[in-house]
Design a protein around this motif. Structure first.
Motif, PDB file in Angstrom:
ATOM      1  N   MET A  22      36.192  -4.873 -14.692  1.00  0.00           N
ATOM      2  CA  MET A  22      36.554  -6.298 -14.784  1.00  0.00           C
ATOM      3  C   MET A  22      36.714  -6.753 -16.234  1.00  0.00           C
ATOM      4  N   ALA A  23      35.743  -6.406 -17.072  1.00  0.00           N
ATOM      5  CA  ALA A  23      35.800  -6.872 -18.461  1.00  0.00           C
ATOM      6  C   ALA A  23      36.920  -6.161 -19.218  1.00  0.00           C
ATOM      7  N   GLY A  24      36.967  -4.833 -19.080  1.00  0.00           N
ATOM      8  CA  GLY A  24      37.935  -4.054 -19.850  1.00  0.00           C
ATOM      9  C   GLY A  24      39.377  -4.372 -19.477  1.00  0.00           C
ATOM     10  N   ILE A  41      40.648   3.361 -21.792  1.00  0.00           N
ATOM     11  CA  ILE A  41      40.078   4.669 -21.423  1.00  0.00           C
ATOM     12  C   ILE A  41      39.114   4.439 -20.268  1.00  0.00           C
ATOM     13  N   GLU A  42      39.374   5.069 -19.154  1.00  0.00           N
ATOM     14  CA  GLU A  42      38.530   4.892 -17.961  1.00  0.00           C
ATOM     15  C   GLU A  42      37.963   6.246 -17.532  1.00  0.00           C
ATOM     16  N   LYS A  43      36.651   6.265 -17.361  1.00  0.00           N
ATOM     17  CA  LYS A  43      35.951   7.504 -17.015  1.00  0.00           C
ATOM     18  C   LYS A  43      36.223   7.953 -15.569  1.00  0.00           C
ATOM     19  N   GLY A  49      36.199  -0.006 -11.528  1.00  0.00           N
ATOM     20  CA  GLY A  49      34.743  -0.090 -11.673  1.00  0.00           C
ATOM     21  C   GLY A  49      34.061  -0.728 -10.478  1.00  0.00           C
ATOM     22  N   SER A  50      32.957  -1.394 -10.737  1.00  0.00           N
ATOM     23  CA  SER A  50      32.239  -2.080  -9.656  1.00  0.00           C
ATOM     24  C   SER A  50      33.048  -3.258  -9.136  1.00  0.00           C
ATOM     25  N   ALA A  51      33.957  -3.750  -9.967  1.00  0.00           N
ATOM     26  CA  ALA A  51      34.721  -4.938  -9.539  1.00  0.00           C
ATOM     27  C   ALA A  51      35.471  -4.668  -8.235  1.00  0.00           C
ATOM     28  N   GLY A  56      34.635  -9.867  -4.547  1.00  0.00           N
ATOM     29  CA  GLY A  56      35.654 -10.707  -5.177  1.00  0.00           C
ATOM     30  C   GLY A  56      35.238 -12.160  -5.311  1.00  0.00           C
ATOM     31  N   GLY A  57      33.929 -12.393  -5.355  1.00  0.00           N
ATOM     32  CA  GLY A  57      33.453 -13.771  -5.548  1.00  0.00           C
ATOM     33  C   GLY A  57      33.383 -14.079  -7.035  1.00  0.00           C
ATOM     34  N   LEU A  58      34.300 -14.918  -7.477  1.00  0.00           N
ATOM     35  CA  LEU A  58      34.373 -15.261  -8.911  1.00  0.00           C
ATOM     36  C   LEU A  58      33.588 -16.552  -9.098  1.00  0.00           C
ATOM     37  N   ALA A 143      38.882  10.031 -18.287  1.00  0.00           N
ATOM     38  CA  ALA A 143      38.684  10.305 -19.725  1.00  0.00           C
ATOM     39  C   ALA A 143      37.457   9.535 -20.191  1.00  0.00           C
ATOM     40  N   THR A 144      36.868  10.000 -21.272  1.00  0.00           N
ATOM     41  CA  THR A 144      35.716   9.265 -21.802  1.00  0.00           C
ATOM     42  C   THR A 144      35.725   9.315 -23.323  1.00  0.00           C
ATOM     43  N   VAL A 145      34.699   8.761 -23.923  1.00  0.00           N
ATOM     44  CA  VAL A 145      34.641   8.681 -25.379  1.00  0.00           C
ATOM     45  C   VAL A 145      33.566   9.622 -25.872  1.00  0.00           C
ATOM     46  N   SER A 203      26.429   0.554  -7.213  1.00  0.00           N
ATOM     47  CA  SER A 203      27.373   0.235  -8.290  1.00  0.00           C
ATOM     48  C   SER A 203      28.417   1.337  -8.323  1.00  0.00           C
ATOM     49  N   ASN A 204      29.435   1.174  -9.139  1.00  0.00           N
ATOM     50  CA  ASN A 204      30.308   2.323  -9.405  1.00  0.00           C
ATOM     51  C   ASN A 204      29.426   3.427 -10.014  1.00  0.00           C
ATOM     52  N   PRO A 205      29.722   4.701  -9.770  1.00  0.00           N
ATOM     53  CA  PRO A 205      28.810   5.754 -10.234  1.00  0.00           C
ATOM     54  C   PRO A 205      28.955   6.116 -11.715  1.00  0.00           C
ATOM     55  N   GLN A 206      29.922   5.522 -12.400  1.00  0.00           N
ATOM     56  CA  GLN A 206      30.185   5.944 -13.790  1.00  0.00           C
ATOM     57  C   GLN A 206      29.413   5.160 -14.845  1.00  0.00           C
ATOM     58  N   SER A 207      28.917   3.989 -14.517  1.00  0.00           N
ATOM     59  CA  SER A 207      28.296   3.145 -15.544  1.00  0.00           C
ATOM     60  C   SER A 207      26.895   3.647 -15.837  1.00  0.00           C
ATOM     61  N   GLY A 209      25.427   3.850 -19.202  1.00  0.00           N
ATOM     62  CA  GLY A 209      24.924   3.547 -20.536  1.00  0.00           C
ATOM     63  C   GLY A 209      25.720   4.151 -21.680  1.00  0.00           C
ATOM     64  N   ASP A 210      26.936   4.619 -21.412  1.00  0.00           N
ATOM     65  CA  ASP A 210      27.723   5.233 -22.503  1.00  0.00           C
ATOM     66  C   ASP A 210      28.031   4.215 -23.606  1.00  0.00           C
ATOM     67  N   GLY A 211      28.379   3.018 -23.205  1.00  0.00           N
ATOM     68  CA  GLY A 211      28.697   1.993 -24.197  1.00  0.00           C
ATOM     69  C   GLY A 211      27.490   1.665 -25.060  1.00  0.00           C
ATOM     70  N   GLY A 421      31.218  -7.842 -20.594  1.00  0.00           N
ATOM     71  CA  GLY A 421      30.837  -7.474 -19.227  1.00  0.00           C
ATOM     72  C   GLY A 421      29.380  -7.062 -19.121  1.00  0.00           C
ATOM     73  N   ALA A 422      29.094  -6.254 -18.106  1.00  0.00           N
ATOM     74  CA  ALA A 422      27.715  -5.844 -17.836  1.00  0.00           C
ATOM     75  C   ALA A 422      27.152  -4.968 -18.955  1.00  0.00           C
ATOM     76  N   GLU A 423      28.008  -4.509 -19.817  1.00  0.00           N
ATOM     77  CA  GLU A 423      27.629  -3.783 -21.030  1.00  0.00           C
ATOM     78  C   GLU A 423      26.746  -4.619 -21.954  1.00  0.00           C
ATOM     79  N   GLY A 434      26.498 -14.702 -11.954  1.00  0.00           N
ATOM     80  CA  GLY A 434      27.770 -14.053 -11.604  1.00  0.00           C
ATOM     81  C   GLY A 434      28.121 -12.939 -12.567  1.00  0.00           C
ATOM     82  N   GLY A 435      28.781 -11.884 -12.050  1.00  0.00           N
ATOM     83  CA  GLY A 435      29.181 -10.752 -12.877  1.00  0.00           C
ATOM     84  C   GLY A 435      30.677 -10.706 -13.147  1.00  0.00           C
ATOM     85  N   LEU A 436      31.479 -11.066 -12.150  1.00  0.00           N
ATOM     86  CA  LEU A 436      32.930 -10.939 -12.313  1.00  0.00           C
ATOM     87  C   LEU A 436      33.476 -11.973 -13.290  1.00  0.00           C
ATOM     88  N   ALA A 437      33.067 -13.232 -13.103  1.00  0.00           N
ATOM     89  CA  ALA A 437      33.573 -14.276 -13.999  1.00  0.00           C
ATOM     90  C   ALA A 437      33.080 -14.030 -15.420  1.00  0.00           C
TER      91      ALA A 437
END
Ligand SMILES: Cc1cc2nc3c(=O)[nH]c(=O)nc-3n(C[C@H](O)[C@H](O)[C@H](O)COP(=O)(O)OP(=O)(O)OC[C@H]3O[C@@H](n4cnc5c(N)ncnc54)[C@H](O)[C@@H]3O)c2cc1C
Length: 481
Positions: A22-24, A41-43, A49-51, A56-58, A143-145, A203-207, A209-211, A421-423, A434-437
């Protein structure tokens, strides 16, 4: 949405975004619409992501004051941005041609006044990706960083890794938007505590703590309240695990504040009525890490028909039973107590009867208190579900200012580095707004900071239009532009 593979390239873009949720994607599309050449770049194998797993409640607090009151430990500046920019986030989404309903008050769901709208998250993600690509940018998946590049204290891009190898991507601004650290059990142990190590993740399984790791590698500070998180109570056990299609079906959302939560000795241990996510925190801290959710047919029908409880329409005891969780239904409280005794719960009937007596006699003198939903649990059939906590995302994270600059230990912005975002941590403490907004708003804030540097000279604009960027090698990324 698939991207192009990265290979051994050296590339230059106006804005590098790490994380395509959502944020990216909000940041990337906002900047691209203003003419910036953006690389996302999306892992994961796809953006979203979780979005895209969400309902979809904004939604957001109606005013900064509403949030402050419920969330005294949160960063007031960040909270203010969320409340004040909510309407413009709705307008932004609508401006992309994505369906979004008109914002409506939803005060009864949270302990403070909120406003919410529903939007089509999948269309939003697709639209954001096409804006990025139409402006000459790239959305790279799987891909990742590996590391951030920095020189003289300024972040100047990152080393990207995918199945094809490494690529160096230079950018005047990099936005971290990897969605929190909920999937990393070591970080959960470090920041949340031992009780969070085995917690189920919703949650999405990729988040993972990389950021946060990338940010701290260049001197970023962490926020206050690293131990806080957002989550739900979900049924226990789930013999087949918890998978994304179950995320909405299994969460108790607005049912737990209307029910009773009892520990293994049949005692209430929290004011259930304040917020469903606080119930998940409290359950996670019990010695067993589990509790008994008890309610009656009134609560069940309210939840099943959606009366007064927002958009969640679900027969939750039935859905939990289908998944093999501990669920008991009976015409009497004694029957509920008997069923729960098999899972190790004592004095359940007494716990409910005591609650009913006190809520009638003197509700304001109850311990633990019951701030609202002061209704007796008396309408048969009764039911009980054994519940456990599940984490959706972490409230603690990278420290930023109101413009989304990543801050160092002295509170100074780290040049070239933004986060959204949640980062990001610190905005929520006792309350969740709220997380999405929040992610959309801070994604756009970050893009706005990046834009002046992204103002592209005319000759470069022509190269971008031709899909070729200065300093760029001849690999897949250009082919994909
Ligand atoms: C089931 C469910 C329902 C929800 N419902 C709602 C709701 O109705 N309303 C609401 O406000 N919020 C809701 N949320 C929360 C909301 O989805 C999140 O708060 C929001 O998506 C956070 O946005 P984000 O961009 O920070 O993270 P995400 O949207 O999760 O995006 C983070 C992205 O970063 C990627 N990533 C991670 N690590 C790396 C890396 N190293 N390199 C590259 N990419 C990386 C991830 O793969 C992911 O795509 C819900 C969440 C779930 C799971």
């Amino acid at each position: 949405v698939e991207g192009e593979p990265v290979s051994d390239n050296q590339l230059a873009v106006d804005l590098l975004v790490i994380g395509g949720g959502m944020a990216g994607m909000s940041a990337a599309a906002y900047a691209a619409r203003e003419g910036a050449v953006v690389m996302v770049i999306e892992k994961g194998q796809a953006i979203g992501g979780s979005a895209v797993l969400s309902g979809g409640g904004l939604w957001a607090p109606t005013t900064p004051e509403a949030l402050w009151e419920a969330n005294p430990g949160g960063d007031p500046g960040l909270g203010r941005v969320i409340a004040e920019r909510y309407r413009s986030a709705v307008d932004w989404i609508r401006s992309l041609g994505v369906t979004v309903s008109d914002p409506m008050p939803m005060g009864h769901i949270q302990s403070f006044d909120c406003v919410g709208a529903m939007f089509d998250v999948l269309s939003y993600m697709r639209r954001c990706a096409s804006i990025v690509e139409d402006a000459g940018g790239w959305v790279i998946t799987s891909a990742t960083v590996q590391s951030l590049m920095s020189s003289d204290g300024r972040v100047e891009g990152a080393v990207i890794r995918d199945a094809g190898g490494l690529a160096t991507v230079r950018a005047p601004w990099t936005i971290l938007a990897t969605g929190g650290f909920q999937n990393d059990s070591d970080l959960r142990r470090t920041f949340i505590g031992e009780h969070a190590v085995d917690m189920i993740v919703r949650s999405n399984p990729q988040s993972s703590g990389d950021g946060l790791r990338l940010a701290t590698s260049v001197g970023a500070a962490l926020s206050a309240h690293m131990d806080r998180w957002y989550g739900h109570t979900i049924p226990w056990p789930l013999p087949n695990g918890l998978h994304p299609p179950d995320y909405i079906r299994m969460a108790q959302y607005f049912m737990s504040p209307r029910s009773l939560l009892l520990d293994s000795l049949g005692r209430r241990f929290i004011d259930e009525s304040v917020a469903y996510y606080m119930n998940a925190w409290a359950v996670s801290r019990l010695p067993t890490g589990r509790a008994l959710l008890v309610a009656d047919d009134h609560v069940r029908q309210e939840d099943a028909t959606g009366q007064g409880i927002g958009s969640e329409y679900m027969d939750r005891p039935l859905e939990a039973a289908k998944e093999g969780a501990h669920v008991v239904e009976a015409p009497t409280l004694a029957g509920i107590a008997e069923g729960a005794a098999e899972w190790g719960y004592r004095d359940v009937e007494r716990g409910v009867v005591e609650f009913n007596e006190r809520v009638v006699a003197d509700p304001s003198a109850m311990t633990p208190p019951r701030w609202r939903n002061r209704r007796v649990i008396t309408e048969p059939p009764f039911f009980a579900i054994e519940v456990q906590p599940a984490i959706t995302f972490t409230f603690g994270g990278i420290r930023i200012d109101e413009s989304a600059h990543v801050l160092d230990e002295q509170g100074r912005p780290i040049p070239g580095l933004l986060a959204a975002g949640a980062e990001v941590g610190g905005m929520y403490h006792e309350a969740y707004g709220g997380g999405l907004a929040m992610s959309c708003i801070f994604g756009i804030q970050a893009a706005q900071v990046a834009l002046p540097a992204a103002a592209v000279p005319e000759d470069q604009q022509q190269r971008h239009a031709a899909g070729v960027s200065q300093d760029v090698g001849t690999g897949h990324l250009n082919d994909g532009g």
